[in-house]
Design an enzyme around this catalytic site. Structure first.
Site, PDB file in Angstrom:
ATOM      1  N   GLU A 126      -5.693  -8.182  -0.396  1.00  0.00           N
ATOM      2  CA  GLU A 126      -6.427  -8.052   0.837  1.00  0.00           C
ATOM      3  C   GLU A 126      -7.698  -7.941   0.476  1.00  0.00           C
ATOM      4  O   GLU A 126      -8.045  -6.976  -0.332  1.00  0.00           O
ATOM      5  CB  GLU A 126      -5.621  -6.831   1.536  1.00  0.00           C
ATOM      6  CG  GLU A 126      -4.272  -7.263   2.124  1.00  0.00           C
ATOM      7  CD  GLU A 126      -3.914  -5.834   3.211  1.00  0.00           C
ATOM      8  OE1 GLU A 126      -4.900  -5.158   3.618  1.00  0.00           O
ATOM      9  OE2 GLU A 126      -2.793  -5.368   3.182  1.00  0.00           O
ATOM     10  N   GLU A 155       0.764  -1.239  -0.064  1.00  0.00           N
ATOM     11  CA  GLU A 155       0.064   0.020  -0.145  1.00  0.00           C
ATOM     12  C   GLU A 155       0.914   1.296   0.101  1.00  0.00           C
ATOM     13  O   GLU A 155       0.532   2.140   0.805  1.00  0.00           O
ATOM     14  CB  GLU A 155      -0.984  -0.092   1.271  1.00  0.00           C
ATOM     15  CG  GLU A 155      -2.029  -0.922   0.984  1.00  0.00           C
ATOM     16  CD  GLU A 155      -3.179  -0.914   2.318  1.00  0.00           C
ATOM     17  OE1 GLU A 155      -2.772  -0.030   3.191  1.00  0.00           O
ATOM     18  OE2 GLU A 155      -3.975  -1.844   2.259  1.00  0.00           O
TER      19      GLU A 155
END
Length: 504
Positions: free
Chosen positions: A291, A172
């Site tokens: 995710e 991320e």
């Protein structure tokens, strides 16, 4: 209400990569400590890993587990998790405002992977660190004896390389919350140089570059284009993340969120094609959706720890969503989306696996149990392997903020030619009406229903807990049958079903 579906043997999407049924395990809350690792637990093995949890994980038949993060990895020194356990340092984890004992590191995790019959998907810190520690980590895990890192691995108890093939280049990195957050240009250049170095060590590694943390990011989807312009020829996948929440109690809107997910995948797939065309490349880059899950139930309880008001606790109860029956329907819709997008989504990881927004829960010193969402994940992993069918669906629908004319029926079909089976996963989104569903089976020959599972409950908020672990479980269905090439089945209101058909 009626729904009609056509499944034709020759109308297919793609071979389903088994890795879409993978999982994620981060050093966060109780995912590791009192999750998979609890040396004093009655079921613990010689490595301190809980046997009851290992049994539930093995049932899921998970191909890969992503580790050790997540936000945690962006300030993680992998060297802290090697060597004698009693000599490992305790570190403060800035991502989750907790302390990390490092009693579980790469050796312990790899041994656990062997125990539960899965393989590692390892994440590299490209937040606070960079290329040099990345190549050292890969060499420690995969390098030969006679080299510094290979010999150190042997000294620490493992002579043979683990030969981990799948590596994530950070986590991320588009997120301002991330330790070491970077712009797309900064990250793209670092990721490319790191990938080049890792391929100089082993050109056969499979590498995942960071895409957008969610589709609401201001930098999406330009982030994907810029990062891929830097890395396209050096990586194999770009990662996406998405979490699902029903904050206002509107079930219909909640159950249409997978249409937002579908657009997210389609948009990034288009960005991949654009960069491929710009580069005149012959390579394909795919999506690693590493995710995903429902995450909102525990937000209020988590605030004290995440804001630092609890100090630096070790393995506190964090992100421990207790899932309800409504979430079974949501998880079923998400998994169906990955099946229908199997042409571009080749990896997906439910986040996470134990205790932290997870299908498995544990009590320290006590039992482990299956949350409600365990079951659609279990059945998809066990029976959703083969070729995804391009189904033609006709069904009434409703308008949502996420899409117009969302069909009440969400369905995916899988043909396993080797096993001679067809499997359909179907969700009725309607709160009050049953769906009389007809599926025309074309080109498959004689068929019969051999397994039928149903999940439904009169209370959308019903949950499985320590006190009542079997409040929401699947049951055998009734009434599904095949006659003259037509599979008929009734889907009750707010229900998930799996229908398996054996071909002659």
């Amino acid at each position: 209400m009626k729904a009609t579906v056509t499944a034709h043997r020759d109308f297919t999407i793609a071979a389903i990569d088994e890795r879409i049924y993978s999982a994620f395990l981060e050093h966060l809350g109780r995912a590791v400590y009192t999750g998979i690792h609890e040396p004093d637990h009655p079921t613990a093995d010689a490595n301190g890993m809980r046997g009851d949890v290992a049994e539930l994980v093995r049932e899921l038949d998970i191909p890969f587990v992503r580790y050790p993060g997540g936000n945690f990895v962006s300030a993680y020194n992998w060297e802290d998790g090697i060597g004698p356990v009693e000599q490992r340092p305790v570190r403060l984890d800035l991502a989750w405002h907790t302390s990390e004992s490092n009693r579980v590191g790469i050796h312990e995790f790899m041994a656990w992977c062997d125990t539960v019959n899965t393989r590692p998907m390892l994440a590299i810190n490209l937040g606070s660190r960079g290329l040099d520690q990345a190549r050292n980590f890969v060499e420690y895990v995969n390098g030969p004896l006679g080299s510094y890192w290979g010999d150190l691995r042997k000294k620490n108890g493992r002579a043979e390389p683990w030969n981990c093939r799948l590596w994530c280049l950070g986590n991320e990195m588009d997120g301002p919350w991330q330790i070491g957050h970077k712009t797309a240009e900064e990250y793209g250049r670092l990721a490319n140089e790191t990938a080049k170095a890792l391929r100089a060590f082993d050109k056969g590694l499979e590498l995942v570059v960071c895409g957008s943390s969610n589709s609401d990011m201001k930098t999406y989807p330009e982030w994907e284009r810029i990062v891929l312009e830097h890395t396209y020829e050096a990586v194999d996948h770009i990662s996406l993340h998405m979490y699902f929440a029903n904050r206002d109690g509107d079930t219909q809107t909640y159950l249409s969120l997978n249409h937002k997910l579908d657009r997210y995948i389609a948009t990034v797939a288009a960005a991949i094609r654009l960069v491929k065309a710009n580069k005149r490349s012959k390579r394909d880059v795919h999506i690693s959706f590493d995710e995903w899950n429902v995450w909102y139930h525990s937000n209020a309880e988590d605030r004290a720890v995440l804001e630092g008001n609890a100090g630096w606790p070790h393995a506190p109860r964090l992100l421990e969503d207790i899932y309800i029956f409504e979430d079974v329907l949501q998880v079923g819709c998400i998994l169906n989306t990955f099946i229908r997008r199997s042409d571009v989504v080749k990896i997906a990881c439910i986040a996470q696996l134990v205790n932290v927004i997870a299908p498995i829960m544990t009590e320290p010193g006590g039992p482990a149990w299956r949350q409600t969402i365990y079951y659609p994940y279990y059945f998809a992993s066990r029976h959703g392997r083969g070729t995804a069918l391009n189904l033609s669906v006709s069904c009434p629908g409703y308008d949502s903020i996420h899409d117009d004319n969302v069909p009440w029926l969400d369905i995916a079909g899988v043909h396993d030619e080797a096993a001679r089976t067809l499997t359909f996963f179907a969700i009725n989104r309607h709160a009050a009406e049953s769906l009389q569903t007809e599926i025309a089976l074309q080109g498959f020959g004689a068929a019969r229903v051999t397994e039928h599972k149903v999940m439904t409950h009169e209370n959308l908020r019903a949950r499985n807990t320590l006190a009542d672990p079997d409040a929401v479980v699947p049951r055998d269905g009734a009434g599904a049958r095949v006659a003259d090439g037509l599979l008929t089945v009734t889907l009750p209101p707010h229900s998930w079903q799996m229908i398996r058909v054996t071909l002659a």
